[in-house]
Design an enzyme around this catalytic site. Sequence first.
Site, short mmCIF file in Angstrom:
data_model
loop_
_atom_site.label_atom_id
_atom_site.label_comp_id
_atom_site.label_asym_id
_atom_site.label_seq_id
_atom_site.Cartn_x
_atom_site.Cartn_y
_atom_site.Cartn_z
N GLY A 76 0.84 -1.21 0.00
CA GLY A 76 0.00 0.00 0.00
C GLY A 76 0.87 1.24 0.00
N GLY A 80 -0.37 8.09 1.13
CA GLY A 80 -0.46 8.16 2.59
C GLY A 80 0.76 7.68 3.35
N TYR A 219 -13.29 -3.04 10.41
CA TYR A 219 -11.98 -2.39 10.24
C TYR A 219 -11.20 -2.43 11.55
CZ TYR A 219 -8.52 1.34 9.80
OH TYR A 219 -7.35 2.06 9.82
N1 LIG Z 1 -4.59 7.60 8.26
C1 LIG Z 1 -4.83 7.33 9.51
O1 LIG Z 1 -5.27 8.18 10.29
C2 LIG Z 1 -4.57 5.95 10.06
C3 LIG Z 1 -4.75 5.74 11.43
C4 LIG Z 1 -4.51 4.48 11.93
C5 LIG Z 1 -4.09 3.47 11.11
N2 LIG Z 1 -3.94 3.70 9.79
C6 LIG Z 1 -3.48 2.60 8.95
O2 LIG Z 1 -2.35 3.00 8.23
C7 LIG Z 1 -2.29 2.32 6.96
C8 LIG Z 1 -2.15 3.33 5.85
O3 LIG Z 1 -3.26 4.20 5.89
P1 LIG Z 1 -3.33 5.52 5.00
O4 LIG Z 1 -4.13 6.48 5.78
O5 LIG Z 1 -1.99 5.88 4.52
O6 LIG Z 1 -4.22 4.99 3.79
P2 LIG Z 1 -4.40 5.62 2.32
O7 LIG Z 1 -3.94 7.02 2.27
O8 LIG Z 1 -5.80 5.31 1.93
O9 LIG Z 1 -3.39 4.74 1.44
C9 LIG Z 1 -3.62 3.38 1.31
C10 LIG Z 1 -2.61 2.77 0.37
O10 LIG Z 1 -2.95 1.39 0.20
C11 LIG Z 1 -3.21 1.13 -1.17
N3 LIG Z 1 -4.32 0.19 -1.30
C12 LIG Z 1 -5.58 0.34 -0.90
N4 LIG Z 1 -6.31 -0.74 -1.21
C13 LIG Z 1 -5.47 -1.59 -1.83
C14 LIG Z 1 -5.64 -2.87 -2.42
N5 LIG Z 1 -6.82 -3.48 -2.43
N6 LIG Z 1 -4.57 -3.48 -2.97
C15 LIG Z 1 -3.36 -2.86 -3.00
N7 LIG Z 1 -3.15 -1.64 -2.48
C16 LIG Z 1 -4.20 -1.01 -1.90
C17 LIG Z 1 -3.59 2.46 -1.76
O11 LIG Z 1 -3.41 2.40 -3.15
P3 LIG Z 1 -4.05 3.50 -4.13
O12 LIG Z 1 -3.02 4.58 -4.14
O13 LIG Z 1 -4.20 2.81 -5.40
O14 LIG Z 1 -5.33 3.92 -3.49
C18 LIG Z 1 -2.64 3.38 -1.01
O15 LIG Z 1 -1.36 3.31 -1.57
C19 LIG Z 1 -3.56 1.50 6.89
O16 LIG Z 1 -3.30 0.19 7.29
C20 LIG Z 1 -4.48 2.18 7.89
O17 LIG Z 1 -5.43 1.29 8.38
C21 LIG Z 1 -4.16 4.92 9.22
#
Ligand SMILES: NC(=O)c1ccc[n+]([C@@H]2O[C@H](COP(=O)([O-])OP(=O)(O)OC[C@H]3O[C@@H](n4cnc5c(N)ncnc54)[C@H](OP(=O)(O)O)[C@@H]3O)[C@@H](O)[C@H]2O)c1
Length: 341
Positions: A76, A80, A219
């Site tokens: 991923g 982000g 989730y």
């Molecule tokens: N942001 C927060 O506040 C937060 C808080 C706690 C935990 N987290 C965790 O941190 C991690 C990253 O979160 P984020 O906020 O950076 O998320 P994000 O901005 O939505 O980025 C997600 C990344 O994963 C890729 N992705 C999504 N679905 C996929 C799939 N089916 N197959 C392959 N790649 C996929 C996306 O690709 P695309 O670019 O193609 O969309 C993107 O590169 C996650 O595990 C999330 O649960 C985040």
Amino acid sequence: MAAAVDSVNFLVAEISKSVETYQEALTILGAYFVCQKAVKTLVHFCEVTRVHFLPRLPLRKRDLVAEFGKWAVVTGSTDGIGKAYAQELASHGVNIILISRSQDKLRRVAKDIETNFKVLTKIIQADFSQGSDIYPDIERQLQGLQVGILVNNVGAMDIPQYFLNMKSDRLWQLININIGAATLMTKIILPQMVDRKRGVVVNISAAASIHPNPQLAVYHACKSYMDFFTRALQYEYKSKGVIFQSLMPSYVATKMTDFKDGPHQSSLMIPSACLYARHAVSTLGRSTQTTGYWPHTLLMWFMYQIPENLWMWSVSIINSALRRQVMNKRRRRASRVQTPS
Ligand SMILES: NC(=O)c1ccc[n+]([C@@H]2O[C@H](COP(=O)([O-])OP(=O)(O)OC[C@H]3O[C@@H](n4cnc5c(N)ncnc54)[C@H](OP(=O)(O)O)[C@@H]3O)[C@@H](O)[C@H]2O)c1
């Protein structure tokens, strides 16, 4: 009469004696709890300093390649936290294998990393929502690469909603992305780390998953899995030289948490992905379970103090409000598309 007065005096003396004993016992108990709290706070403070502040002192840059190995896999990694984490590792000279679903974005991020950090990259396109079929190809593409760091970052969160409103297919996708990917990627990469007696696996959980989360039940249950999975594997493999880290961020300003219209603002409590990743990478190998960012550690301490019922009640209200916010945003977007200026 004198006998009656005597016996009352005797009774009062006896009662005040036992009250004194009672008071003394309570004083000792109180002192014990105060000391225990003080020691816990001091230990917590030292731990926060050790994990979050000491590694960030500008003494000398860590050599992550020497510590763990030449290559890192980040799932991923096209947006982000994953993208920022990959960039931060690359700034330490680590070659990066990016695994994400969109080929165009993968190419763009890889080129950007190669140009800015002068490291090698490799891209693997995979859609983790698809389940077990994708892993043999990923394993084949990783053959021969010495992977020292695995960052199981990929995650997906839908808008808050009641469980029965979610389609079964979507539930499988969320399970595949949020826990299937980390479990199977670890299965692929851990053997080479065990052979070399060196390596680190970072699994991204979430701070809010320390309590159940109504309307985001699947989730957050998946994020709890990530934390328990990591801590159990740390216990199983610490004697083999492999480190596991459960990384539990609170809100980070990314696409996932972009609920409102307009630019996504970052702040001290909601850092940008880059700031978050810089802090998180500095905790790599220093703690089995951490938020990765000290303001989130303070927040998490506060979350632990909230009784579960009060937590669920307030989270339900917040999640309903978020849902309305996202629906309004989507409606506004749709109406803008229909009436172009
Ligand atoms: N942001 C927060 O506040 C937060 C808080 C706690 C935990 N987290 C965790 O941190 C991690 C990253 O979160 P984020 O906020 O950076 O998320 P994000 O901005 O939505 O980025 C997600 C990344 O994963 C890729 N992705 C999504 N679905 C996929 C799939 N089916 N197959 C392959 N790649 C996929 C996306 O690709 P695309 O670019 O193609 O969309 C993107 O590169 C996650 O595990 C999330 O649960 C985040």
